[in-house]
Design an enzyme around this catalytic site. Sequence first.
Site, PDB file in Angstrom:
ATOM      1  N   SER A  47       0.706  -1.235  -0.008  1.00  0.00           N
ATOM      2  CA  SER A  47      -0.110  -0.088   0.029  1.00  0.00           C
ATOM      3  C   SER A  47       0.776   1.216  -0.085  1.00  0.00           C
ATOM      4  CB  SER A  47      -0.960  -0.059   1.469  1.00  0.00           C
ATOM      5  OG  SER A  47      -2.170  -0.741   1.100  1.00  0.00           O
ATOM      6  N   LYS A  96       0.550   3.333  -3.056  1.00  0.00           N
ATOM      7  CA  LYS A  96      -0.656   4.275  -3.223  1.00  0.00           C
ATOM      8  C   LYS A  96      -0.194   5.617  -3.196  1.00  0.00           C
ATOM      9  CE  LYS A  96      -3.720   0.836  -1.421  1.00  0.00           C
ATOM     10  NZ  LYS A  96      -4.516   0.358  -0.076  1.00  0.00           N
ATOM     11  N   TYR A 129      -2.683  -2.273 -10.826  1.00  0.00           N
ATOM     12  CA  TYR A 129      -2.771  -2.117  -9.460  1.00  0.00           C
ATOM     13  C   TYR A 129      -2.101  -3.042  -8.524  1.00  0.00           C
ATOM     14  CZ  TYR A 129      -4.990  -2.168  -4.658  1.00  0.00           C
ATOM     15  OH  TYR A 129      -5.250  -2.336  -3.399  1.00  0.00           O
ATOM     16  N   TYR A 185      -3.925   2.962   7.860  1.00  0.00           N
ATOM     17  CA  TYR A 185      -5.102   2.234   8.138  1.00  0.00           C
ATOM     18  C   TYR A 185      -5.927   2.848   9.072  1.00  0.00           C
ATOM     19  CZ  TYR A 185      -2.366  -0.752   5.226  1.00  0.00           C
ATOM     20  OH  TYR A 185      -1.445  -1.509   4.128  1.00  0.00           O
ATOM     21  N   VAL A 217       1.302  -3.757   4.153  1.00  0.00           N
ATOM     22  CA  VAL A 217       1.306  -4.818   4.869  1.00  0.00           C
ATOM     23  C   VAL A 217       2.605  -5.900   4.571  1.00  0.00           C
ATOM     24  CG1 VAL A 217      -0.982  -5.177   4.998  1.00  0.00           C
ATOM     25  CG2 VAL A 217      -0.232  -6.305   3.241  1.00  0.00           C
TER      26      VAL A 217
END
Length: 312
Positions: free
Chosen positions: A73, A76, A199, A247, A265
């Site tokens: 992540s 992103k 992605y 998160y 993660v």
Amino acid sequence: MAKRGVKVEIKELESAVEEVVGRMGVIERFGKAADHIEGLAEIDTDRFGIAVVTDGGATVTGGEADEPFAIQSISKVFGLTLALQAFGDEVWKRVGREPSGDPFNSIVDLERQKGIPRNPFINPGAIVVSDMLLDISAKSDTNKTVREFLADQIGEDVGIDRKVFDKESSSGFNNRAMANLCKSFGNLNHEVEAVMKPYVSQCAIALSARQLALAGRYLMDGGDKPTDQQRLLARRVNSLMLTCGQYDGSGEFAFRVGLPAKSGVGGGILAIAPGVASIGVWSPGLDDNGNSLLGTLALEQLAERMGWSVFG
């Protein structure tokens, strides 16, 4: 808080990093590796690496700072950067800027918001951003993929964790469900599978803590000899990292560490001390929110020792 333009004392930083690495080596609780992605679950959770790149260009490392890991992540952040460079405020018509209050892979809130993800750092938000990036192909004056952007920022080749890529390419059913829901509300311009490939690919990019710190340099103050527009972009991305980057643990992280940051993660965290330093940490043991347990502790201790919290 360390002020913009104030030179970091390298010997002090080296001492602080050495101290942090030593403390991580005696902690007995490491967290749990991500068990939902092949290639991550079997990694020893007591491993740790850290790298700090200062605004003056110095690099200080400790532990396994050159061990590559899937950034997941954290990618992103770079996807959002590309989208903002290409489309500016048009991005915010398709994705929000608020913490979600739900897990990063929750589909519930997406239905309530009629296909508009709450922010670009939860999975549906990053999927919508990936859809936007497919429209950059006609622009020749910018990087077109996250991998290209990272290679340009770091100045090195950027690889892919093939095991992670293959696993997520063949599964990822929840992500596809969110992509389909976005498309059903008219918030996905391309076909779902066309969006899922880049992605998944960006999440499987493998960087070391050192490379991650190098990649985040432009977020310190906008880059080398930044324009006002580049400074604004860095400020916008940092603000979202601070409020949405960890998160459901973003508030706790801001309270304890006080730095804009984005986790993945795979055990990595990119943290920014604005105007001062870019920090990459990696330790694959995760806390209950999916953030690196040792990585968070290390950043908390480093920020306190160096006085880098944005809150003073």
